[in-house]
Scaffold this active site. Structure first.
Site, mmCIF file in Angstrom:
data_model
loop_
_atom_site.group_PDB
_atom_site.id
_atom_site.type_symbol
_atom_site.label_atom_id
_atom_site.label_comp_id
_atom_site.label_asym_id
_atom_site.label_seq_id
_atom_site.Cartn_x
_atom_site.Cartn_y
_atom_site.Cartn_z
ATOM 1 N N LYS A 112 6.935 13.096 -4.350
ATOM 2 C CA LYS A 112 5.945 12.835 -5.408
ATOM 3 C C LYS A 112 6.134 13.784 -6.572
ATOM 4 C CE LYS A 112 2.418 10.367 -2.888
ATOM 5 N NZ LYS A 112 1.018 10.282 -2.456
ATOM 6 N N LYS A 193 11.410 2.657 1.734
ATOM 7 C CA LYS A 193 10.245 2.063 2.391
ATOM 8 C C LYS A 193 9.455 1.218 1.399
ATOM 9 C CE LYS A 193 6.702 5.401 1.553
ATOM 10 N NZ LYS A 193 5.556 6.140 1.830
ATOM 11 N N LYS A 196 3.960 0.644 -3.189
ATOM 12 C CA LYS A 196 3.522 0.100 -4.473
ATOM 13 C C LYS A 196 4.397 0.594 -5.614
ATOM 14 C CE LYS A 196 -0.220 1.288 -2.786
ATOM 15 N NZ LYS A 196 -1.527 1.628 -2.210
HETATM 16 P P1 AMP Z 1 -0.928 4.845 1.604
HETATM 17 O O1 AMP Z 1 -0.901 3.562 0.876
HETATM 18 O O2 AMP Z 1 0.204 5.753 1.256
HETATM 19 O O3 AMP Z 1 -2.299 5.509 1.557
HETATM 20 O O4 AMP Z 1 -0.655 4.492 3.141
HETATM 21 C C1 AMP Z 1 -1.640 3.973 4.004
HETATM 22 C C2 AMP Z 1 -1.086 3.820 5.406
HETATM 23 O O5 AMP Z 1 -0.034 2.860 5.423
HETATM 24 C C3 AMP Z 1 -0.474 5.114 5.980
HETATM 25 O O6 AMP Z 1 -0.812 5.221 7.344
HETATM 26 C C4 AMP Z 1 0.989 4.924 5.789
HETATM 27 O O7 AMP Z 1 1.763 5.644 6.720
HETATM 28 C C5 AMP Z 1 1.135 3.419 6.000
HETATM 29 N N1 AMP Z 1 2.311 2.887 5.290
HETATM 30 C C6 AMP Z 1 2.544 2.962 3.951
HETATM 31 N N2 AMP Z 1 3.712 2.362 3.628
HETATM 32 C C7 AMP Z 1 4.235 1.889 4.797
HETATM 33 C C8 AMP Z 1 5.424 1.153 5.130
HETATM 34 N N3 AMP Z 1 6.322 0.800 4.207
HETATM 35 N N4 AMP Z 1 5.624 0.826 6.430
HETATM 36 C C9 AMP Z 1 4.725 1.176 7.377
HETATM 37 N N5 AMP Z 1 3.598 1.861 7.133
HETATM 38 C C10 AMP Z 1 3.330 2.211 5.862
#
Ligand code: AMP
Ligand code: TRP
Length: 329
Positions: A112, A193, A196
């Site tokens: 980040k 991965k 967004k």
């Molecule tokens: P965030 O949007 O970063 O707050 O992520 C929310 C949840 O989704 C967290 O538990 C992340 O580890 C999971 N997560 C985010 N991106 C992925 C992905 N590409 N594959 C699997 N889990 C994800």
């Protein structure tokens, strides 16, 4: 078991979030042996560039999404992080026992910091300590997250250990709970991965219309290099497998997987079938979500009720911690 997890309100939920974390939240919540706490991590989300005018909507939309996907306020405590002051109180206390070097090693911080060079704020650096406080203030034992959060969980365990050793046992050492799909990859770059920040074509939002899902899957990268690099294809197959529920869908998956291994998979057939599967999976969500859109007061009430329950437990832990630290006179 006491389960806790959080998610940042910053834009749309995508199928990576769902398959890596939220699907598991709902499964864990529906097992009566568990006591579940889920929250909207708004304090984490302000460490990134954002528009304050949009934030209230992002918080309400995310909560409405979680409710529409099946989180149930009768079974889980659902709340907004910034409404519980104990999280930041405990963060400060944990700051004083966290070595700088451990935070410098965090890969999410490094990524980040590289992607928002104009805004490398102290909050971005301290992010994992706030996360440790989120988890430990409720003495949580297990944390369902995607793979990218595992390093933060290790720091949380380390923090609990360090605190307990120095001041006496207060905290458990929580473990991560991963799904079978802890890391869904980007549709346009299967080496990254799904997130967004990769742009709209890189992910499928759970709110995407069936037409949009068809278009995005159509342009998704499959096998490249004349079929030598199969990572894109594997990612699409993994997504198919994760959404396959019926016997027929599962047997379709086995066939597609076999064709892929043999190098005979016809993407002109597989891709529309995958898009259909995803669109149907979220049909129920889309219906419930449309209903909730007209009812922000209900969503606010869920968060207010959750805050009440969370505050009571957080205040109790904080009192115990302050006692151990010698701050109660
Ligand atoms: P965030 O949007 O970063 O707050 O992520 C929310 C949840 O989704 C967290 O538990 C992340 O580890 C999971 N997560 C985010 N991106 C992925 C992905 N590409 N594959 C699997 N889990 C994800
Ligand atoms: N950092 C997590 C993410 O980006 C969100 C989060 C904040 C979280 N606090 C948490 C997850 C506590 C689990 C437990 O996905």
């Amino acid at each position: 078991m006491r389960i806790l997890s959080g998610i940042q309100p910053s834009g749309e939920l995508h199928i990576g979030n769902y398959l890596g974390a939220i699907k598991n939240w709902i499964k864990l919540q529906n097992d009566s042996k568990n006591e579940c706490w889920f929250f909207v991590a708004d304090y984490h989300s302000i460490t990134e560039n954002y528009d304050p005018k949009e934030k209230p909507k992002e918080i309400l939309d995310l909560t409405a999404d979680l409710l529409s996907l099946g989180l149930d306020p009768e079974k889980s405590v659902i709340f907004q992080q910034s409404q519980i002051p104990g999280h930041t109180d405990l963060t400060w206390i944990f700051n004083t026992i966290t070595p700088l070097g451990e935070l410098e090693r965090m890969t999410q911080y490094k990524d980040k910091a590289a992607s928002q060079k104009q805004n490398i704020n102290v909050g971005l650096f301290d992010y994992p300590v706030l996360m440790a406080a989120d988890i430990l203030i409720y003495k949580s034992e297990a944390v369902p997250v995607g793979e990218d959060q595992v390093q933060h969980l290790e720091l949380t365990r380390e923090t609990a250990r360090r605190f307990n050793d120095r001041f006496g046992k207060v905290f458990p050492e929580p473990k991560p709970l991963l799904t079978e799909t802890p890391r869904i990859m980007s549709l346009i770059d299967p080496t990254k991965k799904m997130s967004k920040s990769g742009g709209e074509k890189s992910y499928i939002a759970i709110s995407d219309s069936p037409e949009t899902i068809q278009e995005k899957i159509k342009t998704a990268v499959s096998d490249t290099g004349g079929g030598k690099d199969k990572r894109g294809g594997y990612n699409l197959l993994e997504i198919f497998n994760a959404f396959a529920e019926t016997k027929e869908e599962k047997s379709d998956y086995s066939n597609y997987k076999r064709y892929h291994e043999e190098g005979t998979l016809k993407y002109a057939e597989f891709k529309p079938a995958l898009a259909n599967l995803i669109a149907n999976y979220f049909a129920d969500y889309r219906k419930k979500r449309a209903e909730l859109s007209g009812n922000p007061d209900y969503v606010k009430k869920v968060l207010a009720d959750g805050a009440q329950k969370a505050s009571a437990v957080a205040a109790k832990t904080l009192q115990e911690v302050k006692q151990k630290l010698g701050l109660i006179i």
